[in-house]
Design a protein around this motif. Sequence first.
Motif, PDB file in Angstrom:
ATOM      1  N   VAL A 113      15.099  12.299  -6.984  1.00  0.00           N
ATOM      2  CA  VAL A 113      16.346  11.837  -6.348  1.00  0.00           C
ATOM      3  C   VAL A 113      16.423  12.669  -4.998  1.00  0.00           C
ATOM      4  CG1 VAL A 113      18.796  12.353  -6.843  1.00  0.00           C
ATOM      5  CG2 VAL A 113      17.238  11.640  -8.559  1.00  0.00           C
TER       6      VAL A 113
ATOM      7  N   ASN B 147      26.088   4.143 -13.688  1.00  0.00           N
ATOM      8  CA  ASN B 147      24.769   3.510 -13.166  1.00  0.00           C
ATOM      9  C   ASN B 147      23.980   4.879 -13.027  1.00  0.00           C
ATOM     10  OD1 ASN B 147      23.509   0.914 -12.431  1.00  0.00           O
ATOM     11  ND2 ASN B 147      22.816   2.425 -11.016  1.00  0.00           N
ATOM     12  N   PRO B 148      24.074   6.020 -12.432  1.00  0.00           N
ATOM     13  CA  PRO B 148      23.292   7.066 -12.243  1.00  0.00           C
ATOM     14  C   PRO B 148      22.648   7.544 -13.789  1.00  0.00           C
ATOM     15  CG  PRO B 148      24.890   7.351 -10.807  1.00  0.00           C
ATOM     16  CD  PRO B 148      25.166   6.245 -11.693  1.00  0.00           C
ATOM     17  N   ASN B 149      23.803   7.579 -14.695  1.00  0.00           N
ATOM     18  CA  ASN B 149      23.361   8.026 -16.120  1.00  0.00           C
ATOM     19  C   ASN B 149      22.361   7.033 -16.729  1.00  0.00           C
ATOM     20  OD1 ASN B 149      24.971  10.472 -16.041  1.00  0.00           O
ATOM     21  ND2 ASN B 149      26.691   9.248 -17.324  1.00  0.00           N
TER      22      ASN B 149
ATOM     23  N   LEU C 154      19.253   6.124  -7.875  1.00  0.00           N
ATOM     24  CA  LEU C 154      20.261   6.211  -8.873  1.00  0.00           C
ATOM     25  C   LEU C 154      21.274   5.089  -8.752  1.00  0.00           C
ATOM     26  CD1 LEU C 154      21.562  10.092  -8.381  1.00  0.00           C
ATOM     27  CD2 LEU C 154      20.010   9.231 -10.142  1.00  0.00           C
ATOM     28  N   CYS C 155      21.024   4.177  -7.698  1.00  0.00           N
ATOM     29  CA  CYS C 155      21.989   3.164  -7.685  1.00  0.00           C
ATOM     30  C   CYS C 155      21.080   1.595  -8.133  1.00  0.00           C
ATOM     31  CB  CYS C 155      22.448   2.728  -6.527  1.00  0.00           C
ATOM     32  SG  CYS C 155      23.491   4.354  -5.677  1.00  0.00           S
TER      33      CYS C 155
ATOM     34  N   TYR D 235      27.427  16.280  -9.666  1.00  0.00           N
ATOM     35  CA  TYR D 235      26.521  15.795 -10.549  1.00  0.00           C
ATOM     36  C   TYR D 235      25.092  15.585 -10.013  1.00  0.00           C
ATOM     37  CZ  TYR D 235      24.790  11.571 -13.117  1.00  0.00           C
ATOM     38  OH  TYR D 235      23.980  10.800 -13.819  1.00  0.00           O
ATOM     39  N   LEU D 236      24.661  15.835  -8.774  1.00  0.00           N
ATOM     40  CA  LEU D 236      23.383  15.966  -8.151  1.00  0.00           C
ATOM     41  C   LEU D 236      22.881  17.346  -8.843  1.00  0.00           C
ATOM     42  CD1 LEU D 236      23.618  14.120  -4.971  1.00  0.00           C
ATOM     43  CD2 LEU D 236      22.643  13.199  -7.009  1.00  0.00           C
TER      44      LEU D 236
ATOM     45  N   CYS E  32      21.054  16.164 -12.156  1.00  0.00           N
ATOM     46  CA  CYS E  32      19.834  15.922 -11.690  1.00  0.00           C
ATOM     47  C   CYS E  32      18.798  17.174 -11.254  1.00  0.00           C
ATOM     48  CB  CYS E  32      19.995  14.880 -10.358  1.00  0.00           C
ATOM     49  SG  CYS E  32      21.017  13.656 -10.771  1.00  0.00           S
TER      50      CYS E  32
ATOM     51  N   LEU F 287      25.448   8.703  -1.105  1.00  0.00           N
ATOM     52  CA  LEU F 287      25.872   8.204  -2.340  1.00  0.00           C
ATOM     53  C   LEU F 287      27.439   8.155  -2.229  1.00  0.00           C
ATOM     54  CD1 LEU F 287      23.463  10.024  -4.701  1.00  0.00           C
ATOM     55  CD2 LEU F 287      23.410   7.578  -4.165  1.00  0.00           C
TER      56      LEU F 287
ATOM     57  N   LEU G  65      29.433   5.952  -4.515  1.00  0.00           N
ATOM     58  CA  LEU G  65      29.372   5.905  -5.828  1.00  0.00           C
ATOM     59  C   LEU G  65      30.817   6.415  -6.408  1.00  0.00           C
ATOM     60  CD1 LEU G  65      25.874   7.401  -7.022  1.00  0.00           C
ATOM     61  CD2 LEU G  65      26.814   5.151  -7.638  1.00  0.00           C
TER      62      LEU G  65
ATOM     63  N   PRO H  12      29.757   7.912 -12.709  1.00  0.00           N
ATOM     64  CA  PRO H  12      28.299   8.231 -13.030  1.00  0.00           C
ATOM     65  C   PRO H  12      27.628   7.163 -13.924  1.00  0.00           C
ATOM     66  CG  PRO H  12      29.767   9.356 -14.694  1.00  0.00           C
ATOM     67  CD  PRO H  12      30.835   8.631 -13.419  1.00  0.00           C
TER      68      PRO H  12
END
Length: 381
Positions: A91, A69-71, A98-99, A42-43, A47, A61, A64, A67
């Motif tokens: 990031v 909350n990061p989205n 992201l949190c 994802y990162l 990101c 992370l 986690l 996704p």
Amino acid sequence: MLRLRKYVLTQLLPSSSASVSPLHRFISAVSPNPSSFAVKDYLVATCGLTEAQALKASAKLTHLKSPSNPNAVLAFLADLGLSGADVAALVAKDPLFLCAGVDKTLAPVVAGLTGLGLSRSQIARLVLITGVPFRCRSIVSGLQYCLPLFGSSENLLRALNGGSSVLGSDLERVVKPNVAFLRECGLDACDIAKLYVLTQSPLKISTERIRAAAACAEGLLGAPRGSPMFRHALQAVAFLSEEKIAAKVELLKKAFMWTDAEVGIAVSKAPSLLRKSKESLQPRSDFLISEVGLEPAYIANRPIMLTYSLEGRLRPRYYVLRYLKENGILDHGRDYYCTLCISEKVFMDKFICPHKEAAPHLAEDYADACRGEVPARFRFA
């Protein structure tokens, strides 16, 4: 949710690089199935982090599982106007951003900062400058308090660009008491503002420690409260214990063959010497005393020269001055110390450009010397 995914893709993924593989990883990363959420992928895919950055960031992370909350954070940042490169930098520096809660933290912070008169573009800059403090609602009260010190939000943003850590400090129990004490010491808003923006700022230490540092600045460094040098002296000793200060004094005495009185003179004029390491000071001593031939007392009374770069200023300018004198191009009355204190432009205008005919290679040799090389013409017998 589908609209959010599309929005994040549009804002954060360059259209020219939306190849099948990254897109596939992104779709996999935002899968509603928590068990399939891969933070590292994802990162990278969403990101914009490199593999190495993502590996380092993902370690923070591990909690986690989705996704969602990061989205939401990424969509929030995109709406603020941050580019994909901005988001990647943020990031990488602060993965836990992201949190952050968009509704509970980030949105109220933006609303508060807007109320202080900051534009959305200024708020976006503040996100990149501050990082961690921005995801704390206390940043609003912190900025509200310090804005008068800087006169305007633009002045504050320019000053904070160095990465001040004061914004993350306790305003009521630490910052305000320290500012009040420094005002008692004679510092005005401009001086306090200069301390505020330091990465290692005396404003973030306990008031007890800052009082002890002030006493040290007066007693050991001879910088009385209210004097122009007091702020510099306070900055120099604020993060040093008595033992470390004593060790630095002994280092200076040994490196430059100074007496106690000469150390006192030097550090009172250049308190930052107390933050210099042996690896930094000893080569300067070897050069200035052994090669240039300066007396220890002469250096002690002009300690600012020890704050200049050895390779970038001390050596190159000495070589130019000596070359000009030994070749009869310049009279022997020019003082080496005076050539160190002037700006690079003034030095070029006074000591390089006027001698293009008599010394056609001087500019080239000087440039080589500034890069750490010693041209043959600068090797003196």
